[in-house]
Design a protein around this motif. Structure first.
Motif, PDB file in Angstrom:
ATOM      1  N   LEU A 237      -6.711   5.956 -37.172  1.00  0.00           N
ATOM      2  CA  LEU A 237      -5.883   5.094 -36.344  1.00  0.00           C
ATOM      3  C   LEU A 237      -6.637   4.841 -35.044  1.00  0.00           C
ATOM      4  CD1 LEU A 237      -3.206   3.650 -35.577  1.00  0.00           C
ATOM      5  CD2 LEU A 237      -2.392   5.871 -34.731  1.00  0.00           C
ATOM      6  N   ARG A 238      -6.935   3.581 -34.765  1.00  0.00           N
ATOM      7  CA  ARG A 238      -7.657   3.215 -33.550  1.00  0.00           C
ATOM      8  C   ARG A 238      -6.676   2.750 -32.493  1.00  0.00           C
ATOM      9  NH1 ARG A 238     -10.708  -1.743 -32.298  1.00  0.00           N
ATOM     10  NH2 ARG A 238     -10.247  -2.447 -34.419  1.00  0.00           N
ATOM     11  N   VAL A 239      -6.776   3.312 -31.292  1.00  0.00           N
ATOM     12  CA  VAL A 239      -5.902   2.959 -30.172  1.00  0.00           C
ATOM     13  C   VAL A 239      -6.783   2.408 -29.059  1.00  0.00           C
ATOM     14  CG1 VAL A 239      -4.160   3.769 -28.542  1.00  0.00           C
ATOM     15  CG2 VAL A 239      -4.338   4.844 -30.805  1.00  0.00           C
ATOM     16  N   ASN A 240      -6.606   1.140 -28.725  1.00  0.00           N
ATOM     17  CA  ASN A 240      -7.486   0.470 -27.771  1.00  0.00           C
ATOM     18  C   ASN A 240      -6.726   0.031 -26.521  1.00  0.00           C
ATOM     19  OD1 ASN A 240      -8.605  -2.569 -26.952  1.00  0.00           O
ATOM     20  ND2 ASN A 240     -10.193  -1.023 -27.180  1.00  0.00           N
ATOM     21  N   LEU A 241      -7.334   0.275 -25.370  1.00  0.00           N
ATOM     22  CA  LEU A 241      -6.831  -0.218 -24.090  1.00  0.00           C
ATOM     23  C   LEU A 241      -7.726  -1.350 -23.622  1.00  0.00           C
ATOM     24  CD1 LEU A 241      -5.314  -0.119 -21.308  1.00  0.00           C
ATOM     25  CD2 LEU A 241      -6.989   1.605 -20.626  1.00  0.00           C
TER      26      LEU A 241
ATOM     27  N   GLY B 204     -12.537  15.245 -26.958  1.00  0.00           N
ATOM     28  CA  GLY B 204     -11.902  15.577 -28.217  1.00  0.00           C
ATOM     29  C   GLY B 204     -12.852  15.630 -29.396  1.00  0.00           C
ATOM     30  N   ASP B 205     -12.262  15.687 -30.588  1.00  0.00           N
ATOM     31  CA  ASP B 205     -13.036  15.794 -31.826  1.00  0.00           C
ATOM     32  C   ASP B 205     -12.257  15.116 -32.944  1.00  0.00           C
ATOM     33  OD1 ASP B 205     -14.295  16.833 -34.303  1.00  0.00           O
ATOM     34  OD2 ASP B 205     -15.374  18.143 -32.918  1.00  0.00           O
ATOM     35  N   MET B 206     -12.956  14.381 -33.775  1.00  0.00           N
ATOM     36  CA  MET B 206     -12.306  13.632 -34.858  1.00  0.00           C
ATOM     37  C   MET B 206     -12.101  14.487 -36.107  1.00  0.00           C
ATOM     38  SD  MET B 206     -11.106  10.554 -35.336  1.00  0.00           S
ATOM     39  CE  MET B 206     -10.793   9.294 -36.578  1.00  0.00           C
ATOM     40  N   ASN B 207     -13.010  15.412 -36.360  1.00  0.00           N
ATOM     41  CA  ASN B 207     -12.993  16.173 -37.614  1.00  0.00           C
ATOM     42  C   ASN B 207     -12.593  17.627 -37.441  1.00  0.00           C
ATOM     43  OD1 ASN B 207     -13.964  13.933 -39.255  1.00  0.00           O
ATOM     44  ND2 ASN B 207     -15.910  14.221 -38.188  1.00  0.00           N
ATOM     45  N   ALA B 208     -12.210  18.000 -36.231  1.00  0.00           N
ATOM     46  CA  ALA B 208     -11.712  19.341 -35.924  1.00  0.00           C
ATOM     47  C   ALA B 208     -10.594  19.185 -34.918  1.00  0.00           C
ATOM     48  CB  ALA B 208     -12.843  20.218 -35.369  1.00  0.00           C
ATOM     49  N   PRO B 209      -9.759  20.216 -34.737  1.00  0.00           N
ATOM     50  CA  PRO B 209      -8.674  20.093 -33.771  1.00  0.00           C
ATOM     51  C   PRO B 209      -9.193  19.601 -32.412  1.00  0.00           C
ATOM     52  CG  PRO B 209      -8.449  22.131 -35.011  1.00  0.00           C
ATOM     53  CD  PRO B 209      -9.786  21.530 -35.377  1.00  0.00           C
ATOM     54  N   PRO B 210      -8.546  18.624 -31.791  1.00  0.00           N
ATOM     55  CA  PRO B 210      -7.192  18.135 -32.081  1.00  0.00           C
ATOM     56  C   PRO B 210      -7.133  16.921 -33.003  1.00  0.00           C
ATOM     57  CG  PRO B 210      -7.926  17.230 -30.006  1.00  0.00           C
ATOM     58  CD  PRO B 210      -9.038  18.114 -30.484  1.00  0.00           C
ATOM     59  N   TYR B 211      -8.252  16.532 -33.630  1.00  0.00           N
ATOM     60  CA  TYR B 211      -8.324  15.356 -34.507  1.00  0.00           C
ATOM     61  C   TYR B 211      -8.061  14.068 -33.746  1.00  0.00           C
ATOM     62  CZ  TYR B 211      -7.914  19.263 -37.668  1.00  0.00           C
ATOM     63  OH  TYR B 211      -8.099  20.487 -38.291  1.00  0.00           O
TER      64      TYR B 211
ATOM     65  N   ALA C  50     -14.604  -3.850 -19.254  1.00  0.00           N
ATOM     66  CA  ALA C  50     -15.300  -4.586 -20.305  1.00  0.00           C
ATOM     67  C   ALA C  50     -14.302  -5.081 -21.352  1.00  0.00           C
ATOM     68  CB  ALA C  50     -16.347  -3.688 -20.974  1.00  0.00           C
ATOM     69  N   PRO C  51     -14.620  -6.199 -22.036  1.00  0.00           N
ATOM     70  CA  PRO C  51     -13.687  -6.739 -23.029  1.00  0.00           C
ATOM     71  C   PRO C  51     -13.307  -5.739 -24.114  1.00  0.00           C
ATOM     72  CG  PRO C  51     -15.405  -8.332 -22.533  1.00  0.00           C
ATOM     73  CD  PRO C  51     -15.792  -7.057 -21.849  1.00  0.00           C
ATOM     74  N   SER C  52     -14.232  -4.855 -24.479  1.00  0.00           N
ATOM     75  CA  SER C  52     -13.941  -3.882 -25.529  1.00  0.00           C
ATOM     76  C   SER C  52     -13.006  -2.779 -25.059  1.00  0.00           C
ATOM     77  CB  SER C  52     -15.248  -3.261 -26.033  1.00  0.00           C
ATOM     78  OG  SER C  52     -15.935  -2.621 -24.969  1.00  0.00           O
ATOM     79  N   GLY C  53     -12.914  -2.572 -23.740  1.00  0.00           N
ATOM     80  CA  GLY C  53     -12.004  -1.574 -23.194  1.00  0.00           C
ATOM     81  C   GLY C  53     -12.361  -0.161 -23.598  1.00  0.00           C
ATOM     82  N   GLU C  54     -11.347   0.694 -23.677  1.00  0.00           N
ATOM     83  CA  GLU C  54     -11.522   2.076 -24.102  1.00  0.00           C
ATOM     84  C   GLU C  54     -10.755   2.302 -25.401  1.00  0.00           C
ATOM     85  OE1 GLU C  54     -10.603   4.960 -21.148  1.00  0.00           O
ATOM     86  OE2 GLU C  54     -12.071   4.178 -19.717  1.00  0.00           O
ATOM     87  N   THR C  55     -11.267   3.207 -26.233  1.00  0.00           N
ATOM     88  CA  THR C  55     -10.669   3.417 -27.544  1.00  0.00           C
ATOM     89  C   THR C  55     -10.548   4.901 -27.861  1.00  0.00           C
ATOM     90  OG1 THR C  55     -11.584   1.333 -28.382  1.00  0.00           O
ATOM     91  CG2 THR C  55     -10.866   2.940 -30.007  1.00  0.00           C
ATOM     92  N   ILE C  56      -9.390   5.271 -28.390  1.00  0.00           N
ATOM     93  CA  ILE C  56      -9.152   6.612 -28.914  1.00  0.00           C
ATOM     94  C   ILE C  56      -8.981   6.499 -30.425  1.00  0.00           C
ATOM     95  CG2 ILE C  56      -7.352   8.384 -29.129  1.00  0.00           C
ATOM     96  CD1 ILE C  56      -7.013   8.325 -26.141  1.00  0.00           C
ATOM     97  N   PHE C  57      -9.627   7.407 -31.160  1.00  0.00           N
ATOM     98  CA  PHE C  57      -9.489   7.456 -32.609  1.00  0.00           C
ATOM     99  C   PHE C  57      -8.681   8.696 -32.989  1.00  0.00           C
ATOM    100  CE2 PHE C  57     -13.329   5.030 -31.814  1.00  0.00           C
ATOM    101  CZ  PHE C  57     -13.195   3.963 -32.689  1.00  0.00           C
TER     102      PHE C  57
END
Length: 248
Positions: free
Chosen positions: A49-53, A121-128, A139-146
Motif C-alpha cells: 500500500l503506497r501512501v503519498n503526500l 522503518g522497514d518493509m520486510n521486518a517490523p513495523p512493515y 517536489a511533485p513526487s512528494g513523500e511516500t510511505i510504503f
C-alpha cells in the motif's frame, strides 16, 4: 469575426483536451460525510500500500493574476490560461511538510516512522512500514510511505500524519493531498482542506485491523503541537523528545 466568437470557437476546439471526468471513477475521496472505506471489501488488503503526500502553494498566496476587463480585451486568450502554481520559495513562505506514521503491532510494539530522527522503518521486518525519503522542497513526487499488507495480521493500527518541521505554520497556504494507492481497486484521496493557520501537525488518516478487515478512516484533525500532541489525542503512549534533521 467578433472577439467573443473567436474565443468561443477556440474554446470548443479545445474541449477534447479537458478531463471528461472518467478518471474520477478511479478514485475515492474520503470526506466528512463519507469518511470510511474498507480495503478488505475491495480486495486491497494485501501487497504494498503506497501512501503519498503531495502539495503546492495556493495561488492566492503567490499573487494570483488579476483578470481585469482591460487585460481581457487586449489579450483575451490570456484569460483562459491557468495560473502558474509554484512550490514554496524563500520569497513567499518557507514550508517543509513531512509525512509520518504512528504504528501499533498486534504484539504490543509501538513506534513512529518519520524523517525526523531518521526513523525510516522497514518493509520486510517490523513495523512493515517504510518511508521512502524526505522531500524538503515540495517536489511533485512528494513523500511516500510504503506499508506491507502481506503482514496485515501483525498490524493493529496505523496513524498517518503530516507535520511542519521547524518552520512557519502554513497549512492554510498549502493545498496538500494524501493519496493511498492500494494493490487493487481505486486510489483513495484525502485533502487537507480545512483552515488551521497556526497548526503544526495534522492526523490525516487511520488504518485499523478490525473484525471486518482493514479499514481506512479519514481523520484530518489539526493540532497546534507536534507528534506528542497527536500521541495524546490517539492514546499511543510513547515518550517523545526534541528531534532534529541533518542539514540538506
Amino acid at each position: 469575426m467578433a472577439v467573443w466568437d473567436r474565443i468561443s470557437s477556440l474554446w470548443k476546439g479545445n474541449e477534447a483536451q479537458f478531463d471528461s471526468g472518467s478518471a474520477a471513477t478511479n478514485s475515492i475521496e474520503l470526506t466528512k460525510r463519507h469518511p470510511v472505506v474498507s480495503l478488505t471489501k475491495q480486495g486491497a488488503d494485501s501487497g504494498s500500500l503506497r501512501v503519498n503526500l503531495s502539495w503546492r502553494m495556493r495561488t492566492s498566496d503567490i499573487g494570483g493574476r488579476q483578470k481585469d476587463s482591460g487585460s481581457f480585451l487586449t489579450r483575451p486568450l490570456r484569460f483562459f490560461q491557468p495560473d502558474v502554481v509554484q512550490a514554496h520559495t524563500q520569497g513567499v513562505v518557507n514550508v517543509d511538510l513531512d509525512l509520518g506514521c504512528l504504528y501499533e503491532l498486534k504484539d504490543g510494539a509501538k513506534g513512529v516512522v518519520q524523517p525526523l530522527g531518521g526513523f525510516f522503518g522497514d518493509m520486510n521486518a517490523p513495523p512493515y512500514v517504510k518511508l521512502s525519503g524526505d522531500d524538503r522542497f515540495g517536489a511533485p513526487s512528494g513523500e511516500t510511505i510504503f506499508i506491507n499488507l502481506d503482514h496485515r495480521e501483525e498490524i493493529a493500527r496505523l496513524l498517518v500524519f503530516v507535520y511542519i518541521y521547524d518552520q512557519t505554520p502554513a497549512f492554510d497556504r498549502t493545498h496538500a493531498v494524501v493519496t493511498l494507492y492500494p494493490s487493487n481497486g481505486p486510489r483513495i484521496e484525502i485533502e487537507l482542506d480545512e483552515r488551521a493557520p497556526q497548526a503544526r501537525s495534522c492526523a490525516v488518516l487511520s488504518i485499523e485491523n478490525a473484525k471486518e478487515g482493514l479499514v481506512v478512516r479519514r481523520e484530518v484533525k489539526f493540532v497546534y503541537g507536534f507528534q506528542a500532541e497527536l500521541d495524546r489525542l490517539y492514546g499511543w503512549g510513547l515518550q517523545w523528545g526534541r528531534g532534529y534533521k541533518t542539514k540538506a
